[in-house]
Design an enzyme around this catalytic site. Structure first.
Site, PDB file in Angstrom:
ATOM      1  N   ASP A  11       0.879  -1.175  -0.002  1.00 46.04           N
ATOM      2  CA  ASP A  11       0.188  -0.093  -0.096  1.00 46.04           C
ATOM      3  C   ASP A  11       0.976   1.376   0.028  1.00 46.04           C
ATOM      4  O   ASP A  11       2.069   1.002   0.380  1.00 46.04           O
ATOM      5  CB  ASP A  11      -1.104   0.073   1.187  1.00 46.04           C
ATOM      6  CG  ASP A  11      -1.799   1.159   1.398  1.00 46.04           C
ATOM      7  OD1 ASP A  11      -2.395   1.442   0.391  1.00 46.04           O
ATOM      8  OD2 ASP A  11      -1.868   2.011   2.217  1.00 46.04           O
ATOM      9  N   SER A  12       0.159   2.488  -0.363  1.00 48.82           N
ATOM     10  CA  SER A  12       1.025   3.621  -0.239  1.00 48.82           C
ATOM     11  C   SER A  12       1.499   3.931   1.324  1.00 48.82           C
ATOM     12  O   SER A  12       2.331   4.854   1.338  1.00 48.82           O
ATOM     13  CB  SER A  12       0.314   4.860  -0.775  1.00 48.82           C
ATOM     14  OG  SER A  12      -1.010   4.847   0.222  1.00 48.82           O
ATOM     15  N   TYR A  43      -0.920   8.754  -2.413  1.00 49.94           N
ATOM     16  CA  TYR A  43      -0.682   8.463  -3.784  1.00 49.94           C
ATOM     17  C   TYR A  43      -1.830   9.299  -4.588  1.00 49.94           C
ATOM     18  O   TYR A  43      -1.812   9.266  -5.663  1.00 49.94           O
ATOM     19  CB  TYR A  43      -0.721   6.888  -4.223  1.00 49.94           C
ATOM     20  CG  TYR A  43       0.563   6.183  -4.006  1.00 49.94           C
ATOM     21  CD1 TYR A  43       1.570   6.696  -3.530  1.00 49.94           C
ATOM     22  CD2 TYR A  43       0.551   4.907  -4.576  1.00 49.94           C
ATOM     23  CE1 TYR A  43       2.838   5.981  -3.249  1.00 49.94           C
ATOM     24  CE2 TYR A  43       1.819   4.307  -4.694  1.00 49.94           C
ATOM     25  CZ  TYR A  43       2.852   4.797  -3.847  1.00 49.94           C
ATOM     26  OH  TYR A  43       4.132   3.986  -3.733  1.00 49.94           O
ATOM     27  N   GLY A  44      -3.053   9.537  -3.704  1.00 53.21           N
ATOM     28  CA  GLY A  44      -4.353   9.617  -4.468  1.00 53.21           C
ATOM     29  C   GLY A  44      -4.327  10.960  -5.248  1.00 53.21           C
ATOM     30  O   GLY A  44      -5.089  10.846  -6.069  1.00 53.21           O
ATOM     31  N   CYS A  74      -4.265  -1.345  -2.226  1.00 55.32           N
ATOM     32  CA  CYS A  74      -4.368   0.085  -2.415  1.00 55.32           C
ATOM     33  C   CYS A  74      -5.329   0.133  -3.575  1.00 55.32           C
ATOM     34  O   CYS A  74      -4.856  -0.450  -4.584  1.00 55.32           O
ATOM     35  CB  CYS A  74      -3.183   0.517  -2.603  1.00 55.32           C
ATOM     36  SG  CYS A  74      -3.131   2.361  -3.123  1.00 55.32           S
ATOM     37  N   ASN A  75      -6.331   0.929  -3.562  1.00 57.33           N
ATOM     38  CA  ASN A  75      -7.333   1.103  -4.867  1.00 57.33           C
ATOM     39  C   ASN A  75      -6.865   2.142  -5.777  1.00 57.33           C
ATOM     40  O   ASN A  75      -6.730   2.060  -7.034  1.00 57.33           O
ATOM     41  CB  ASN A  75      -8.603   1.753  -4.146  1.00 57.33           C
ATOM     42  CG  ASN A  75      -9.469   0.872  -3.417  1.00 57.33           C
ATOM     43  OD1 ASN A  75     -10.427   0.114  -3.840  1.00 57.33           O
ATOM     44  ND2 ASN A  75      -9.239   0.674  -2.037  1.00 57.33           N
ATOM     45  N   GLU A 159      -2.679   9.049   7.740  1.00 55.88           N
ATOM     46  CA  GLU A 159      -1.197   8.994   7.599  1.00 55.88           C
ATOM     47  C   GLU A 159      -0.482   9.641   8.889  1.00 55.88           C
ATOM     48  O   GLU A 159       0.485   9.433   9.459  1.00 55.88           O
ATOM     49  CB  GLU A 159      -0.635   9.490   6.460  1.00 55.88           C
ATOM     50  CG  GLU A 159      -0.827   8.347   5.268  1.00 55.88           C
ATOM     51  CD  GLU A 159      -0.137   7.270   5.475  1.00 55.88           C
ATOM     52  OE1 GLU A 159       1.159   7.114   5.404  1.00 55.88           O
ATOM     53  OE2 GLU A 159      -0.528   6.015   5.320  1.00 55.88           O
ATOM     54  N   CYS A 193     -11.098   2.895  -0.402  1.00 56.84           N
ATOM     55  CA  CYS A 193      -9.677   3.402  -0.102  1.00 56.84           C
ATOM     56  C   CYS A 193      -9.410   2.315   1.112  1.00 56.84           C
ATOM     57  O   CYS A 193     -10.212   2.370   1.968  1.00 56.84           O
ATOM     58  CB  CYS A 193      -9.551   4.842   0.262  1.00 56.84           C
ATOM     59  SG  CYS A 193      -7.835   5.286   0.778  1.00 56.84           S
ATOM     60  N   THR A 194      -8.259   1.750   1.141  1.00 55.91           N
ATOM     61  CA  THR A 194      -8.058   0.933   2.257  1.00 55.91           C
ATOM     62  C   THR A 194      -7.663   1.387   3.539  1.00 55.91           C
ATOM     63  O   THR A 194      -7.620   0.898   4.464  1.00 55.91           O
ATOM     64  CB  THR A 194      -7.004   0.007   1.755  1.00 55.91           C
ATOM     65  OG1 THR A 194      -5.612   0.449   1.481  1.00 55.91           O
ATOM     66  CG2 THR A 194      -7.406  -0.819   0.577  1.00 55.91           C
ATOM     67  N   HIS A 195      -7.511   2.999   3.366  1.00 53.83           N
ATOM     68  CA  HIS A 195      -7.042   3.743   4.715  1.00 53.83           C
ATOM     69  C   HIS A 195      -8.508   3.993   5.411  1.00 53.83           C
ATOM     70  O   HIS A 195      -8.421   4.092   6.485  1.00 53.83           O
ATOM     71  CB  HIS A 195      -6.549   5.195   4.297  1.00 53.83           C
ATOM     72  CG  HIS A 195      -5.076   5.241   4.044  1.00 53.83           C
ATOM     73  ND1 HIS A 195      -4.662   4.625   2.856  1.00 53.83           N
ATOM     74  CD2 HIS A 195      -4.077   5.515   4.810  1.00 53.83           C
ATOM     75  CE1 HIS A 195      -3.209   4.741   3.132  1.00 53.83           C
ATOM     76  NE2 HIS A 195      -2.912   5.465   3.977  1.00 53.83           N
TER      77      HIS A 195
HETATM   78  N1  DGL Z   1      -4.890   3.163   0.707  1.00 51.80           N
HETATM   79  C1  DGL Z   1      -4.736   3.798  -0.544  1.00 51.80           C
HETATM   80  C2  DGL Z   1      -6.140   3.394  -1.350  1.00 51.80           C
HETATM   81  O1  DGL Z   1      -6.810   2.343  -1.066  1.00 51.80           O
HETATM   82  C3  DGL Z   1      -4.524   5.270  -0.359  1.00 51.80           C
HETATM   83  C4  DGL Z   1      -4.233   6.007  -1.479  1.00 51.80           C
HETATM   84  C5  DGL Z   1      -3.396   7.189  -1.173  1.00 51.80           C
HETATM   85  O2  DGL Z   1      -2.133   7.050  -1.027  1.00 51.80           O
HETATM   86  O3  DGL Z   1      -3.835   8.312  -1.314  1.00 51.80           O
HETATM   87  O4  DGL Z   1      -6.427   4.045  -2.346  1.00 51.80           O
END
Ligand code: DGL
Length: 276
Positions: A11-12, A43-44, A74-75, A159, A193-195
């Site tokens: 994941d990011s 990453y978004g 990570c989506n 984060e 989003c996995t966050h």
């Molecule tokens: N967990 C990432 C996702 O599912 C987060 C993306 C990010 O870093 O913005 O999209």
């Protein structure tokens, strides 16, 4: 070390831990390597090309650690990098390696959660702008109304471990209200989003009783269970010593502190340097 064959989870940042937790609960016997690219998260809002380059670098790093199978937990990376890695990189450079994402297994089941046939999808700008969810969901549920909302402030709050404090309330409400205003018929929200599962207590508090909030952890874990039983050529190569190792491109002490909270068990990570 590389003689051991692990499942890589990427994941990011911390978000993938919400998926890794479910995977490790459902498949405890395997060895795992988790990599969070915390130094370059979120990453978004990054371009397609940047997310692709970062993701490929992390996937190749996990391959080099002896992971024949990598889950993009990570989506954003699944939306922007998965297809190119699967179609252009693996066949040429890594024909015996596999990379799986989180969007397709989620799209397959999401229609089961709504009675009104209208679902909200909350994700990063990258995921929402890619339209990956409406496209994938409509392959399985052509009639389903999919209403999207990007939530660019949520990953930075998580984060920085600010997500459960009072200051986060404003941004949680802003995006939930914006989504519901678009379609009052929504009766289920996919946290794409996995966050975002880390915000469930705050999101839930804003929703009427009976409303469904869908987190991806168990969905992705169940789909991995099926994948492994359908792919003995991959499954049989994996080491089964129930070992979990954690790596971050960020500060390992900060990662350990936050990841232990998010993952619900003590985490001891190693720091790696990513080049690009
Ligand atoms: N967990 C990432 C996702 O599912 C987060 C993306 C990010 O870093 O913005 O999209």
């Amino acid at each position: 070390m590389v003689n051991k064959k692990s499942i890589g989870v990427f994941d990011s940042g911390y978000g993938g831990l919400t998926v890794f937790k479910s995977i490790a609960e459902q498949l405890p016997e395997y060895n795992y390597i988790y990599l969070g690219d915390n130094a370059r998260s979120p990453y978004g809002d990054h371009s397609f090309e940047t997310v692709y380059n970062y993701t490929l670098e992390c996937v190749e790093w996990l391959f080099a650690q002896g992971c024949p199978l990598v889950i993009l937990a990570c989506n954003t990376a699944s939306a922007k990098a998965l297809r190119t890695i699967q179609q252009k990189i693996l066949p040429v450079k890594y024909p015996n390696h596999r990379v799986l994402g989180v969007i397709r297994p989620t799209a397959e089941v999401v229609g089961l959660y709504t009675a009104s046939n209208t679902i909200g999808v909350m994700g990063t700008r990258g995921t929402v702008n890619s339209d990956s969810y409406p496209i994938e969901i409509h392959k399985f549920y052509p009639e389903l109304e999919v209403i999207q909302q990007s939530c660019p402030m949520w990953v930075p709050l998580i984060e920085n471990n600010e997500h459960l404090k009072e200051g986060a309330d404003y941004f949680v409400k802003e995006y939930v209200d914006a989504l519901l205003a678009k379609a009052p018929a929504i009766d289920a929200i996919l946290l794409a989003c996995t966050h975002y599962p880390l915000l469930i207590p705050k999101i839930q508090a804003l929703l009427p009783e009976g409303f469904k909030l869908i987190a991806q952890g168990d969905i992705v874990a169940e789909s991995l269970v099926k994948y492994l039983s359908n792919h003995p050529e991959i499954e049989s190569t994996l080491t089964k010593e129930a070992e979990k190792r954690f790596f971050t491109s960020g500060d390992y002490l900060v990662f350990d502190r936050n990841a232990s909270i998010f993952f619900d068990e003590p985490v001891s990570s190693q720091q790696i340097n990513l080049k690009k």
